[in-house]
Design a protein around this motif. Structure first.
Motif, PDB file in Angstrom:
ATOM      1  N   VAL A  21      -4.911   6.595  -0.045  1.00 21.88           N
ATOM      2  CA  VAL A  21      -4.565   6.089  -1.380  1.00 21.88           C
ATOM      3  C   VAL A  21      -4.538   4.562  -1.380  1.00 21.88           C
ATOM      4  O   VAL A  21      -5.064   3.913  -2.292  1.00 21.88           O
ATOM      5  N   GLN A  22      -3.951   3.967  -0.332  1.00 22.98           N
ATOM      6  CA  GLN A  22      -3.856   2.508  -0.235  1.00 22.98           C
ATOM      7  C   GLN A  22      -5.247   1.880  -0.238  1.00 22.98           C
ATOM      8  O   GLN A  22      -5.495   0.893  -0.927  1.00 22.98           O
ATOM      9  N   PHE A  27      -2.759  -0.044  -3.377  1.00 23.00           N
ATOM     10  CA  PHE A  27      -1.334   0.142  -3.169  1.00 23.00           C
ATOM     11  C   PHE A  27      -1.103   1.646  -3.067  1.00 23.00           C
ATOM     12  O   PHE A  27      -2.025   2.437  -3.229  1.00 23.00           O
ATOM     13  N   GLY A  28       0.144   2.038  -2.777  1.00 25.89           N
ATOM     14  CA  GLY A  28       0.477   3.452  -2.803  1.00 25.89           C
ATOM     15  C   GLY A  28       0.936   4.009  -1.481  1.00 25.89           C
ATOM     16  O   GLY A  28       1.599   5.038  -1.446  1.00 25.89           O
ATOM     17  N   SER A  29       0.618   3.328  -0.378  1.00 26.57           N
ATOM     18  CA  SER A  29       1.050   3.855   0.914  1.00 26.57           C
ATOM     19  C   SER A  29       2.570   3.906   0.990  1.00 26.57           C
ATOM     20  O   SER A  29       3.144   4.906   1.400  1.00 26.57           O
ATOM     21  N   GLY A  30       3.215   2.823   0.575  1.00 21.58           N
ATOM     22  CA  GLY A  30       4.675   2.803   0.579  1.00 21.58           C
ATOM     23  C   GLY A  30       5.259   3.642  -0.533  1.00 21.58           C
ATOM     24  O   GLY A  30       6.234   4.364  -0.341  1.00 21.58           O
ATOM     25  N   LEU A  31       4.650   3.569  -1.716  1.00 24.82           N
ATOM     26  CA  LEU A  31       5.169   4.287  -2.866  1.00 24.82           C
ATOM     27  C   LEU A  31       5.112   5.794  -2.656  1.00 24.82           C
ATOM     28  O   LEU A  31       5.949   6.540  -3.161  1.00 24.82           O
ATOM     29  N   SER A  54       2.759   0.506   9.615  1.00 25.82           N
ATOM     30  CA  SER A  54       1.464   1.160   9.422  1.00 25.82           C
ATOM     31  C   SER A  54       0.600   0.454   8.387  1.00 25.82           C
ATOM     32  O   SER A  54      -0.629   0.460   8.482  1.00 25.82           O
ATOM     33  N   THR A  55       1.228  -0.166   7.380  1.00 24.95           N
ATOM     34  CA  THR A  55       0.441  -0.821   6.338  1.00 24.95           C
ATOM     35  C   THR A  55       0.065  -2.256   6.676  1.00 24.95           C
ATOM     36  O   THR A  55      -0.722  -2.865   5.947  1.00 24.95           O
ATOM     37  N   ALA A  56       0.615  -2.790   7.761  1.00 27.21           N
ATOM     38  CA  ALA A  56       0.264  -4.162   8.141  1.00 27.21           C
ATOM     39  C   ALA A  56      -1.251  -4.302   8.305  1.00 27.21           C
ATOM     40  O   ALA A  56      -1.880  -5.199   7.726  1.00 27.21           O
ATOM     41  N   VAL A  57      -1.828  -3.404   9.082  1.00 30.85           N
ATOM     42  CA  VAL A  57      -3.276  -3.452   9.304  1.00 30.85           C
ATOM     43  C   VAL A  57      -4.026  -3.146   8.018  1.00 30.85           C
ATOM     44  O   VAL A  57      -5.038  -3.786   7.695  1.00 30.85           O
ATOM     45  N   GLN A  58      -3.538  -2.168   7.250  1.00 35.95           N
ATOM     46  CA  GLN A  58      -4.191  -1.792   5.996  1.00 35.95           C
ATOM     47  C   GLN A  58      -4.316  -2.986   5.054  1.00 35.95           C
ATOM     48  O   GLN A  58      -5.388  -3.270   4.512  1.00 35.95           O
ATOM     49  N   ASN A  59      -3.197  -3.686   4.854  1.00 37.00           N
ATOM     50  CA  ASN A  59      -3.193  -4.779   3.892  1.00 37.00           C
ATOM     51  C   ASN A  59      -4.004  -5.978   4.355  1.00 37.00           C
ATOM     52  O   ASN A  59      -4.707  -6.608   3.557  1.00 37.00           O
ATOM     53  N   ILE A  60      -3.920  -6.292   5.626  1.00 35.40           N
ATOM     54  CA  ILE A  60      -4.702  -7.410   6.159  1.00 35.40           C
ATOM     55  C   ILE A  60      -6.195  -7.100   6.062  1.00 35.40           C
ATOM     56  O   ILE A  60      -6.993  -7.935   5.616  1.00 35.40           O
ATOM     57  N   ALA A  61      -6.578  -5.878   6.462  1.00 37.04           N
ATOM     58  CA  ALA A  61      -7.987  -5.496   6.404  1.00 37.04           C
ATOM     59  C   ALA A  61      -8.491  -5.460   4.960  1.00 37.04           C
ATOM     60  O   ALA A  61      -9.601  -5.936   4.660  1.00 37.04           O
ATOM     61  N   GLY A  62      -7.677  -4.910   4.056  1.00 36.29           N
ATOM     62  CA  GLY A  62      -8.082  -4.833   2.658  1.00 36.29           C
ATOM     63  C   GLY A  62      -8.231  -6.211   2.029  1.00 36.29           C
ATOM     64  O   GLY A  62      -9.188  -6.475   1.294  1.00 36.29           O
ATOM     65  N   ALA A  63      -7.259  -7.110   2.313  1.00 36.61           N
ATOM     66  CA  ALA A  63      -7.326  -8.467   1.762  1.00 36.61           C
ATOM     67  C   ALA A  63      -8.554  -9.205   2.283  1.00 36.61           C
ATOM     68  O   ALA A  63      -9.224  -9.938   1.537  1.00 36.61           O
ATOM     69  N   MET A 209      -1.372   4.940  14.682  1.00 45.05           N
ATOM     70  CA  MET A 209      -2.234   3.980  14.005  1.00 45.05           C
ATOM     71  C   MET A 209      -3.703   4.405  13.932  1.00 45.05           C
ATOM     72  O   MET A 209      -4.358   4.180  12.904  1.00 45.05           O
ATOM     73  N   PRO A 210      -4.285   5.021  14.974  1.00 44.95           N
ATOM     74  CA  PRO A 210      -5.698   5.442  14.847  1.00 44.95           C
ATOM     75  C   PRO A 210      -5.933   6.382  13.670  1.00 44.95           C
ATOM     76  O   PRO A 210      -6.935   6.253  12.945  1.00 44.95           O
ATOM     77  N   VAL A 211      -5.009   7.319  13.437  1.00 46.27           N
ATOM     78  CA  VAL A 211      -5.142   8.235  12.302  1.00 46.27           C
ATOM     79  C   VAL A 211      -5.022   7.465  10.990  1.00 46.27           C
ATOM     80  O   VAL A 211      -5.742   7.729  10.017  1.00 46.27           O
ATOM     81  N   ILE A 212      -4.108   6.500  10.959  1.00 41.32           N
ATOM     82  CA  ILE A 212      -3.903   5.682   9.765  1.00 41.32           C
ATOM     83  C   ILE A 212      -5.167   4.889   9.427  1.00 41.32           C
ATOM     84  O   ILE A 212      -5.578   4.792   8.264  1.00 41.32           O
ATOM     85  N   LEU A 213      -5.827   4.349  10.441  1.00 40.93           N
ATOM     86  CA  LEU A 213      -7.031   3.547  10.214  1.00 40.93           C
ATOM     87  C   LEU A 213      -8.188   4.405   9.701  1.00 40.93           C
ATOM     88  O   LEU A 213      -9.004   3.947   8.897  1.00 40.93           O
ATOM     89  N   ILE A 214      -8.273   5.636  10.167  1.00 39.48           N
ATOM     90  CA  ILE A 214      -9.296   6.553   9.657  1.00 39.48           C
ATOM     91  C   ILE A 214      -9.069   6.804   8.157  1.00 39.48           C
ATOM     92  O   ILE A 214     -10.003   6.785   7.355  1.00 39.48           O
ATOM     93  N   GLY A 215      -7.799   7.022   7.792  1.00 35.25           N
ATOM     94  CA  GLY A 215      -7.463   7.213   6.382  1.00 35.25           C
ATOM     95  C   GLY A 215      -7.795   5.979   5.550  1.00 35.25           C
ATOM     96  O   GLY A 215      -8.312   6.087   4.432  1.00 35.25           O
ATOM     97  N   LEU A 216      -7.535   4.791   6.099  1.00 41.26           N
ATOM     98  CA  LEU A 216      -7.824   3.547   5.387  1.00 41.26           C
ATOM     99  C   LEU A 216      -9.321   3.386   5.148  1.00 41.26           C
ATOM    100  O   LEU A 216      -9.754   3.015   4.055  1.00 41.26           O
ATOM    101  N   LYS A 217     -10.113   3.666   6.175  1.00 38.71           N
ATOM    102  CA  LYS A 217     -11.569   3.536   6.037  1.00 38.71           C
ATOM    103  C   LYS A 217     -12.096   4.462   4.954  1.00 38.71           C
ATOM    104  O   LYS A 217     -12.948   4.073   4.137  1.00 38.71           O
ATOM    105  N   LEU A 218     -11.600   5.684   4.928  1.00 39.38           N
ATOM    106  CA  LEU A 218     -12.003   6.634   3.897  1.00 39.38           C
ATOM    107  C   LEU A 218     -11.589   6.139   2.517  1.00 39.38           C
ATOM    108  O   LEU A 218     -12.357   6.207   1.548  1.00 39.38           O
ATOM    109  N   GLY A 219     -10.360   5.621   2.415  1.00 38.68           N
ATOM    110  CA  GLY A 219      -9.862   5.127   1.131  1.00 38.68           C
ATOM    111  C   GLY A 219     -10.646   3.932   0.609  1.00 38.68           C
ATOM    112  O   GLY A 219     -10.948   3.849  -0.588  1.00 38.68           O
ATOM    113  N   LEU A 220     -10.989   2.986   1.492  1.00 37.46           N
ATOM    114  CA  LEU A 220     -11.776   1.822   1.070  1.00 37.46           C
ATOM    115  C   LEU A 220     -13.133   2.250   0.536  1.00 37.46           C
ATOM    116  O   LEU A 220     -13.654   1.690  -0.430  1.00 37.46           O
ATOM    117  N   SER A 221     -13.724   3.265   1.178  1.00 37.00           N
ATOM    118  CA  SER A 221     -15.010   3.773   0.712  1.00 37.00           C
ATOM    119  C   SER A 221     -14.881   4.404  -0.677  1.00 37.00           C
ATOM    120  O   SER A 221     -15.709   4.175  -1.565  1.00 37.00           O
TER     121      SER A 221
END
Length: 252
Positions: A21-22, A27-31, A54-63, A209-221
């Motif tokens: 979702v993030q 946004f949405g990971s925390g919510l 967990s969202t530290a990497v998500q937000n930095i990568a997304g920004a 974190m590896p599972v979290i990063l897989i989810g982030l990559k899917l979400g960005l796509s």
């Protein structure tokens, strides 16, 4: 310094979902993640620490990925307001943890989310190019407070960007950047109030974190395929579902 395997699995599942979702909407990971973690038995400080780590990497990568959509002049006041409010939210979370039991904490989070979704639906101002300083202060001070309280500071920022005629990409870029730039302040505030008590939560987030990063990559796509109207609808529905679940869970 981590939780038992069953709890680690729950953290991985919840935060991977939040990462999708993030990545998709900015946004949405925390919510989503924080209320769901509280629902399965973690305290608000533990849930917030897991989400923060967990969202530290998500937000930095997304920004970084969306940096071309950022305009410096549009960031100064929002970032300043948000950073100043974070320590107050962290202290409020400390007080809640001292005086409320787990069931009360779940319902407190749920009622807060209902207020948020009501504001999101109710404050449907006509999108415009920019908002005044007063609106920026209201949105980002409340966002900073909620970020410090439970790492759930995305919703006021969503109200802000949905009131602007920005593209979905530009909206996501601001959400990612404001969350990324606040990480050192939030981390310092949490350590000041909780110290080593939140280390197991932070360590567990690193383990999954590896599972979290897989989810982030899917979400960005997925995010590149979203229109702004669909972006709005998804964010509103997700907040409402988690709010209702948080309020009703202690009853069962």
């Amino acid at each position: 310094m981590t939780y038992p395997l069953d709890q680690i699995a729950l953290v991985a599942l919840i935060m991977a979902f939040g990462s999708v979702v993030q990545g998709a909407v900015g946004f949405g990971s925390g919510l989503l993640g924080v209320p769901l973690l509280v629902l399965v038995g973690f305290s608000i400080p533990e849930a917030a620490t897991i989400n923060l780590t967990s969202t530290a990497v998500q937000n930095i990568a997304g920004a970084w990925k969306l940096r071309s959509h950022l305009v410096k002049s549009e960031l100064v006041l929002p970032v300043t307001f948000r950073l100043l409010a974070i320590p107050f939210g962290t202290y409020a979370a400390y007080l809640v943890d001292q005086h409320f039991n787990l069931a009360q904490s779940k319902q407190l989070v749920g009622f807060f989310l209902l207020v948020v979704v009501s504001l999101l639906w109710g404050l449907r101002v006509k999108p415009r190019e920019s908002l005044g300083v007063g609106w920026q202060a209201l949105a980002f001070v409340s966002s900073g407070f909620l970020m410090g309280f439970a790492a759930m500071g995305g919703s006021p920022m969503v109200i802000y960007v949905n009131a602007l005629d920005w593209t979905a990409h530009k909206s996501r870029a601001l959400l990612f950047f404001c969350s990324a730039i606040a990480l050192p302040v939030v981390a310092a505030s949490f350590w000041w109030d909780y110290g080593s008590k939140v280390l197991p939560a932070a360590t567990t987030a690193l383990v999954v974190m590896p599972v979290i990063l897989i989810g982030l990559k899917l979400g960005l796509s997925l995010g590149h395929r979203l229109s702004k109207p669909l972006f709005r609808r998804i964010t509103y529905v997700l907040i409402l579902l988690v709010a209702v679940a948080s309020i009703l869970a202690p009853l069962f």
